[in-house]
Design a protein around this motif. Structure first.
Motif, PDB file in Angstrom:
ATOM      1  N   UNK A  63       0.837  -1.208   0.000  1.00 41.65           N
ATOM      2  CA  UNK A  63       0.000   0.000   0.000  1.00 41.65           C
ATOM      3  C   UNK A  63       0.869   1.254   0.000  1.00 41.65           C
ATOM      4  N   UNK A  64       1.947   1.168  -0.700  1.00 37.14           N
ATOM      5  CA  UNK A  64       2.892   2.277  -0.753  1.00 37.14           C
ATOM      6  C   UNK A  64       3.326   2.521  -2.188  1.00 37.14           C
ATOM      7  N   UNK A  75       8.602  23.972  -7.856  1.00 37.38           N
ATOM      8  CA  UNK A  75       7.138  24.010  -7.785  1.00 37.38           C
ATOM      9  C   UNK A  75       6.478  22.941  -8.629  1.00 37.38           C
ATOM     10  N   UNK A  78       6.728  19.584  -6.794  1.00 38.25           N
ATOM     11  CA  UNK A  78       5.965  19.644  -5.546  1.00 38.25           C
ATOM     12  C   UNK A  78       4.473  19.544  -5.839  1.00 38.25           C
ATOM     13  N   UNK A  79       4.038  20.229  -6.874  1.00 41.60           N
ATOM     14  CA  UNK A  79       2.615  20.206  -7.196  1.00 41.60           C
ATOM     15  C   UNK A  79       2.180  18.845  -7.728  1.00 41.60           C
ATOM     16  N   UNK A  81       3.433  16.018  -6.935  1.00 39.42           N
ATOM     17  CA  UNK A  81       3.350  15.112  -5.788  1.00 39.42           C
ATOM     18  C   UNK A  81       2.077  15.373  -4.995  1.00 39.42           C
ATOM     19  N   UNK A  82       1.724  16.630  -4.848  1.00 39.46           N
ATOM     20  CA  UNK A  82       0.456  16.936  -4.177  1.00 39.46           C
ATOM     21  C   UNK A  82      -0.701  16.230  -4.886  1.00 39.46           C
ATOM     22  N   UNK A  85      -0.482  12.514  -4.156  1.00 39.79           N
ATOM     23  CA  UNK A  85      -0.835  12.222  -2.768  1.00 39.79           C
ATOM     24  C   UNK A  85      -2.342  12.306  -2.547  1.00 39.79           C
ATOM     25  N   UNK A  86      -2.961  13.257  -3.206  1.00 37.34           N
ATOM     26  CA  UNK A  86      -4.407  13.415  -3.033  1.00 37.34           C
ATOM     27  C   UNK A  86      -5.137  12.117  -3.360  1.00 37.34           C
ATOM     28  N   UNK A  89      -4.027   9.120  -1.001  1.00 40.11           N
ATOM     29  CA  UNK A  89      -4.644   9.144   0.330  1.00 40.11           C
ATOM     30  C   UNK A  89      -6.079   8.637   0.280  1.00 40.11           C
ATOM     31  N   UNK A  94       0.282   5.138   0.774  1.00 38.03           N
ATOM     32  CA  UNK A  94       1.295   6.027   1.340  1.00 38.03           C
ATOM     33  C   UNK A  94       2.346   6.340   0.285  1.00 38.03           C
ATOM     34  N   UNK A  95       3.046   7.444   0.509  1.00 38.84           N
ATOM     35  CA  UNK A  95       4.026   7.881  -0.484  1.00 38.84           C
ATOM     36  C   UNK A  95       5.446   7.899   0.080  1.00 38.84           C
ATOM     37  N   UNK A  96       6.315   7.151  -0.569  1.00 45.40           N
ATOM     38  CA  UNK A  96       7.747   7.277  -0.288  1.00 45.40           C
ATOM     39  C   UNK A  96       8.296   8.236  -1.328  1.00 45.40           C
ATOM     40  N   UNK A  97       8.910   9.289  -0.892  1.00 50.54           N
ATOM     41  CA  UNK A  97       9.392  10.288  -1.845  1.00 50.54           C
ATOM     42  C   UNK A  97      10.917  10.339  -1.833  1.00 50.54           C
ATOM     43  N   UNK A  98      11.492  10.309  -3.020  1.00 48.01           N
ATOM     44  CA  UNK A  98      12.945  10.326  -3.154  1.00 48.01           C
ATOM     45  C   UNK A  98      13.368  11.444  -4.095  1.00 48.01           C
TER      46      UNK A  98
END
Lengths: 340, 340
Positions: A63-64, A75, A78-79, A81-82, A85-86, A89, A94-98
């Motif tokens: 579940x990741x 930006x 980042x956006x 990923x947002x 993630x939305x 979730x 879940x999010x592992x971020x590298x």
DNA sequence: TTAAAATACGGAAACGATTGCGAAAATAAG
DNA sequence: CTTATTTTCGCAATCGTTTCCGTATTTTAA
């Protein structure tokens, strides 16, 4: 440590078998409503939380989702990923971020780490150094759902999400030409990148169509260091044969250009017009405000996640076929390209 | 699926017991060098990767740190995470990153999700809405190492990393006063936040020391919507009793102020001077360039990670005692606070 | 030459959940 | 009242590691 209680202990407390408790908590039809209520109440009272690793081991899924990007202070990423993630979730992922820091060696290490099943899927944008893709191939061969966005990898036959890079660059360049630019420079961070190639095609086509020529010296391949980039651009702006227009393929090179311009007597937009792929909310506040090609970041992230999670939850109904899905960008014209 | 081989299969291939192979791969002293070599070679040949969940289940640790932030599109948090990730990667730790979007309900959900052992530790900055901290208390009670940075939570007796908020705000305000500001406004996103309180103290002390008064109407509590914030600030700037100086506690409110100013005839710095906590590389490019209080983001992240990983790997030598560690910010004076 | 110790490895339990299968109890059908 | 069926639950295997023990073999000491 008030370490959590486990299933067996919870079962003992309830005088039930672990299997029964497990089924009750998972709302199995085999368990009576009465028992379920009792179990759930007790679980809450004892603050029971199922061990994620035991579950993952048993079910062979985590579940990741792993997200790999080349830069975090950006930006665009980042956006995206947002957006990812939305959706993630919503589905309990879940999010592992590298962050690879644009370093292919780091990228390889990270990808290798992901081979052990820590994540159920990977969505990534490759580093600007990535040309050898064997590490990605290995990941793909392993059967791990893999998705690319923006900086994609043609060699891997999976789904990729990008914006209409060719068209945007074409339109952006055309806009510069319409503003009377004759000598347009092309700023990039790596010519190996898929997006660079596409954007360069659009840039060239627009230039050629207008009867101009895309001079090689106007294609500036920048690096990681902001200071060096500023210097590189300054040099170009101070050369005899300086450009009167700039198409910047990434936000930070537009920023570098602004910094470079400050070191010269050149005025934007009178002497130099500039348009850039960018996603900052400050574009309108720069001096002069920056004409941007704004990418649909949130949508890209959401679409990536939707497809990936679809594939993970209903493998039969979703296929990660070898295709490129394009979501259009939007050009916002501001002062940096129009003389007042 | 070319699903990976497991330990037992690898052992069978080598005609060895799984325990032996495991020990060989973990470089146990009980295994001969010869056997180790053989095992490692075969493991590589067969592309063996140990299952992370089995290991986590057995060892009761995940080699994962959860990072919870209120906002991803924010240079401050992005940089802190970069710092955390740097140290984490060095020690083989992975990062689960969560964005609460400044929403305490989301924060609670995320924190509850973390109760199942998915992460070995948590480092976070609370949302601007967080006042009830029972969810954090629960996490803490569970024995999970928990660290706060920037937006800390006084109620939880653990280590917190912040910048010298009081001093920075004090110095920043003093700088405005020295530039002849008489009526200084204070922009914040929530008065509940630890950083807001500290910065407000510094602001007040500087003002009082100068014989001025901190008028309540000049403390502007903004919200999440950029558009609304711009309106709020515009209204303030257009009121009869408008401020001639602004101390902004977060970057985005400085941006909102710039946008607001564009809607009026007010000039910066002549009519209004502004200083802001900020971490953007574009501060120098704004019009006029923005005087900033720059926080040591990377260091904060690194220190968080160092302490946390120390605690995880050598619990005896590291204690997460109830203290606040301060790392100083740096003020960079630019055009937004000095008349030319 | 024999006892003690070191070396190298195997067997099996354990981590905490899920689930196939079997069985007892309760209910329905004949 | 017996048999069939459904409901409800327990037993035990399983996922892939790690590690506690035990043991056979070799080396060292006496």
């Amino acid at each position: 440590m008030a370490a959590g209680i486990n299933l067996k202990e919870l079962a003992a407390e309830l005088k039930l078998a672990p299997s029964t408790v497990s089924r009750a908590l998972n709302d199995s039809y085999e368990i009576s409503e009465e028992t379920k209520k009792k179990v759930i109440r007790m679980a809450e009272k004892l603050n029971y939380h199922p061990n994620q690793f035991a579950r993952s081991l048993r079910e062979n899924k985590s579940k990741t989702i792993a997200v790999i990007i080349p830069e975090r202070i950006n930006n665009f990423f980042a956006q995206v990923i947002d957006g990812i993630e939305e959706i993630a979730q919503e589905h309990g992922y879940h999010l592992l971020v590298y962050n690879t820091h644009e370093d292919v060696d780091r990228e390889k290490k990270i990808v290798n780490l992901l081979l052990n099943g820590r994540a159920d899927a990977v969505v990534m944008s490759v580093s600007s150094q990535t040309s050898d893709v064997s590490h990605l191939q290995k990941l793909y061969d392993r059967g791990l759902p893999l998705l690319f966005f923006d900086r994609i990898c043609d060699e891997i036959p999976t789904t990729k999400f990008i914006t209409n890079d060719y068209e945007s660059a074409y339109e952006g360049t055309k806009h510069l030409i319409q503003q009377d630019c004759k000598k347009i420079a092309f700023l990039m961070i790596s010519k190996e990148l898929s997006i660079t190639k596409e954007r360069y095609r659009g840039y060239c086509d627009a230039i050629n169509e207008a009867g101009l020529v895309a001079e090689p010296t106007f294609s500036l391949n920048c690096c990681m260091s902001e200071e060096e980039n500023i210097k590189l651009i300054t040099d170009m702006l101070l050369s005899d044969d300086r450009p009167d227009g700039i198409l910047s393929t990434v936000e930070k090179l537009a920023i570098a250009t602004y910094h470079a311009v400050k070191r010269t007597k050149i005025r934007i937009p009178e002497d130099l017009k500039i348009i850039s792929f960018a996603n900052t909310s400050m574009a309108g506040l720069l001096n002069p405000s920056l004409t941007t090609i704004n990418q649909p970041t949130l949508t890209i992230g959401q679409e990536c996640a939707k497809l990936l999670i679809g594939k993970l939850t209903k493998p039969k109904h979703f296929e990660l076929i070898n295709q490129v899905i394009t979501i259009p960008s939007k050009i916002t014209i501001r002062s940096s390209t129009v003389a007042e």
